[in-house]
Design a protein around this motif. Structure first.
Motif, PDB file in Angstrom:
ATOM      1  N   ASN A  11       0.823  -1.202   0.000  1.00 12.45           N
ATOM      2  CA  ASN A  11       0.000   0.000   0.000  1.00 12.45           C
ATOM      3  C   ASN A  11       0.865   1.263   0.000  1.00 12.45           C
ATOM      4  O   ASN A  11       0.566   2.242  -0.684  1.00 12.45           O
ATOM      5  CB  ASN A  11      -0.934   0.009   1.210  1.00 12.45           C
ATOM      6  N   HIS A  12       1.955   1.233   0.779  1.00 13.05           N
ATOM      7  CA  HIS A  12       2.859   2.388   0.821  1.00 13.05           C
ATOM      8  C   HIS A  12       3.472   2.636  -0.559  1.00 13.05           C
ATOM      9  O   HIS A  12       3.548   3.780  -1.016  1.00 13.05           O
ATOM     10  CB  HIS A  12       3.953   2.148   1.853  1.00 13.05           C
ATOM     11  N   SER A  14       2.234   1.757  -3.463  1.00 14.05           N
ATOM     12  CA  SER A  14       1.194   2.230  -4.376  1.00 14.05           C
ATOM     13  C   SER A  14       0.913   3.708  -4.179  1.00 14.05           C
ATOM     14  O   SER A  14       0.760   4.464  -5.149  1.00 14.05           O
ATOM     15  CB  SER A  14      -0.095   1.420  -4.156  1.00 14.05           C
ATOM     16  N   ILE A  15       0.862   4.126  -2.925  1.00 11.18           N
ATOM     17  CA  ILE A  15       0.588   5.532  -2.634  1.00 11.18           C
ATOM     18  C   ILE A  15       1.751   6.406  -3.090  1.00 11.18           C
ATOM     19  O   ILE A  15       1.546   7.506  -3.620  1.00 11.18           O
ATOM     20  CB  ILE A  15       0.294   5.711  -1.131  1.00 11.18           C
ATOM     21  N   LYS A  19       1.562   9.393  -5.753  1.00  9.62           N
ATOM     22  CA  LYS A  19       2.088  10.724  -5.465  1.00  9.62           C
ATOM     23  C   LYS A  19       3.015  11.195  -6.578  1.00  9.62           C
ATOM     24  O   LYS A  19       2.958  12.357  -6.994  1.00  9.62           O
ATOM     25  CB  LYS A  19       2.829  10.711  -4.129  1.00  9.62           C
ATOM     26  N   VAL A  37      -4.623   0.753  -6.208  1.00 12.96           N
ATOM     27  CA  VAL A  37      -5.411   0.662  -4.973  1.00 12.96           C
ATOM     28  C   VAL A  37      -5.705  -0.813  -4.709  1.00 12.96           C
ATOM     29  O   VAL A  37      -5.777  -1.621  -5.647  1.00 12.96           O
ATOM     30  CB  VAL A  37      -6.730   1.464  -5.066  1.00 12.96           C
ATOM     31  N   PHE A  46      -6.259   3.122   4.567  1.00 10.53           N
ATOM     32  CA  PHE A  46      -5.595   3.345   3.281  1.00 10.53           C
ATOM     33  C   PHE A  46      -5.911   4.739   2.767  1.00 10.53           C
ATOM     34  O   PHE A  46      -5.016   5.467   2.306  1.00 10.53           O
ATOM     35  CB  PHE A  46      -6.050   2.293   2.273  1.00 10.53           C
ATOM     36  N   GLN A  47      -7.167   5.122   2.839  1.00 12.68           N
ATOM     37  CA  GLN A  47      -7.575   6.439   2.343  1.00 12.68           C
ATOM     38  C   GLN A  47      -6.961   7.568   3.171  1.00 12.68           C
ATOM     39  O   GLN A  47      -6.556   8.605   2.634  1.00 12.68           O
ATOM     40  CB  GLN A  47      -9.097   6.567   2.357  1.00 12.68           C
ATOM     41  N   HIS A  49      -4.117   7.444   4.827  1.00 10.08           N
ATOM     42  CA  HIS A  49      -2.698   7.523   4.463  1.00 10.08           C
ATOM     43  C   HIS A  49      -2.534   8.199   3.103  1.00 10.08           C
ATOM     44  O   HIS A  49      -1.640   9.034   2.905  1.00 10.08           O
ATOM     45  CB  HIS A  49      -2.110   6.108   4.447  1.00 10.08           C
ATOM     46  N   LEU A  50      -3.408   7.866   2.168  1.00 17.90           N
ATOM     47  CA  LEU A  50      -3.370   8.453   0.832  1.00 17.90           C
ATOM     48  C   LEU A  50      -3.589   9.963   0.910  1.00 17.90           C
ATOM     49  O   LEU A  50      -2.839  10.742   0.305  1.00 17.90           O
ATOM     50  CB  LEU A  50      -4.431   7.796  -0.043  1.00 17.90           C
ATOM     51  N   THR A  53      -0.603  11.766   2.608  1.00 17.29           N
ATOM     52  CA  THR A  53       0.643  11.663   1.850  1.00 17.29           C
ATOM     53  C   THR A  53       0.608  12.466   0.565  1.00 17.29           C
ATOM     54  O   THR A  53       1.645  12.988   0.125  1.00 17.29           O
ATOM     55  CB  THR A  53       0.935  10.185   1.512  1.00 17.29           C
ATOM     56  N   ILE A  54      -0.579  12.576  -0.043  1.00 19.39           N
ATOM     57  CA  ILE A  54      -0.664  13.184  -1.372  1.00 19.39           C
ATOM     58  C   ILE A  54      -1.458  14.481  -1.400  1.00 19.39           C
ATOM     59  O   ILE A  54      -1.035  15.461  -2.024  1.00 19.39           O
ATOM     60  CB  ILE A  54      -1.307  12.188  -2.373  1.00 19.39           C
TER      61      ILE A  54
END
Length: 346
Positions: A11-12, A14-15, A19, A37, A46-47, A49-50, A53-54
């Motif tokens: 997941n990290h 992918s995010i 980004k 995703v 997940f959302q 963190h997304l 992060t972004i």
């Protein structure tokens, strides 16, 4: 425990990829959101963190244009919604941001004014202590227009594909000269946005001078230098090729590397360009200086003329075609061939 850790790591990654695409303002319709995703497993964590992060205000100092973020969110939200885990909902912060952007009217000037494009470097690439940026991320921030010509009629307002390829060349290819980048004094010709100059400063270059024939472009370069906090390493100066500036101090300074990205497109400039390259390489032959020129292959005849000019000037060169494997980091928007020239004297 191992499966959970793998999921967190996936997941990290992918995010981080999302980004990278978002900050470069890659056309949202070209982003494979479904592959970035967790299929059918999107949860609140997940959302969250997304978003942090972004998309949050603290995620980056240079967010892409609002119009782009709005379109990016349209595709992202549709993908998240179709992959929500059971009993999960869309994150309210993501929805609020999208709602606010939807209610914000576009200005007629939005399509033509510069926007910030951020190019993330791979982790652990920085050799400069000043680039210990957030979460270990190293980035090159460029103010650019995506149009071919600026309002002033020059082509230095966007980062061209050949410059991106040149950047990847220095990131992933062994140094073409005996010195490592941190010991190099580097001169860029026709720098445009100075993307490659700034990137090389992030890799620890000793000194970089970004030159361009247009003083308005040089002023824009100085602003990009400030955005990247590298004024102690990178500077900008006007330089006209050929014999028109034969007394320029550029020719008396020591250089280990001369670079240029997409500067061979106009046949009218090739003889002056080669004259400048020869003068620089001859002046620095004792240190084994080389020139690395990245050329987009729009017209084979143009590059054949460049080859002829190099040979006639007594310059030795080798050519490397850049395929898909050489375009792994950033989005190019075109599959037009790109060629890297390594040029030296003697």
């Amino acid at each position: 425990m191992g499966v959970q850790q793998n999921n967190i790591s996936a997941n990290h990654n992918s995010i981080f990829k999302l980004k990278r695409l978002y900050l470069q303002s890659v056309p949202a319709g070209s982003i494979a959101f479904d592959g970035l995703v967790p299929v059918g497993k999107v949860d609140w964590g997940f959302q969250d963190h997304l978003f942090n992060t972004i998309l949050s205000k603290d995620a980056t100092a240079y967010r892409p244009a609002d119009a782009y973020t709005r379109r990016f969110l349209k595709f992202l939200i549709a993908c998240l919604e179709s992959n929500l885990a059971e009993d999960e909902e869309l994150h309210d912060s993501i929805l609020t941001l999208y709602s606010n952007l939807m209610s914000k009217p576009d200005s007629p000037s939005d399509a033509t004014k510069p926007t910030f494009i951020t190019y993330l470097l791979p982790p652990n690439q920085s050799l400069s202590q000043e680039d210990d940026e957030k979460d270990g991320e190293v980035q090159v921030v460029i103010s650019e227009r995506k149009s071919v010509l600026s309002a002033d009629g020059h082509t230095g307002s966007r980062t061209w594909e050949a410059a991106l390829a040149l950047g990847e060349f220095f990131l992933f290819t062994p140094s073409p000269i005996s010195k490592p980048i941190p010991q190099c004094r580097i001169l860029e010709l026709g720098a445009g946005t100075a993307f490659t100059s700034i990137l090389l400063s992030k890799l620890g270059a000793k000194r970089v001078l970004a030159t361009d024939g247009d003083e308005r472009v040089c002023e824009a370069i100085r602003r990009n230098i400030d955005h990247n906090y590298c004024r102690n390493v990178v500077s900008a100066s006007q330089l006209l090729w050929g014999g028109s500036q034969k007394d320029s101090t550029v020719y008396t300074e020591p250089w280990d590397l001369v670079i240029g990205g997409d500067i061979t497109y106009d046949t009218r400039d090739l003889s002056d360009l080669v004259l400048t390259l020869k003068k620089l390489l001859v002046a620095n032959q004792d240190t084994g200086a080389k020139a690395i020129i990245s050329a987009t292959v729009r017209n084979e005849d143009t590059l054949r003329e460049f080859d002829t000019e190099l040979s006639s000037a007594g310059l030795n060169f080798k050519v490397q075609d850049i395929g898909e494997s050489g375009r792994q980091l950033w989005y190019y928007g075109s599959d037009t061939p790109i060629r890297i020239y390594t040029i030296h004297w003697g």
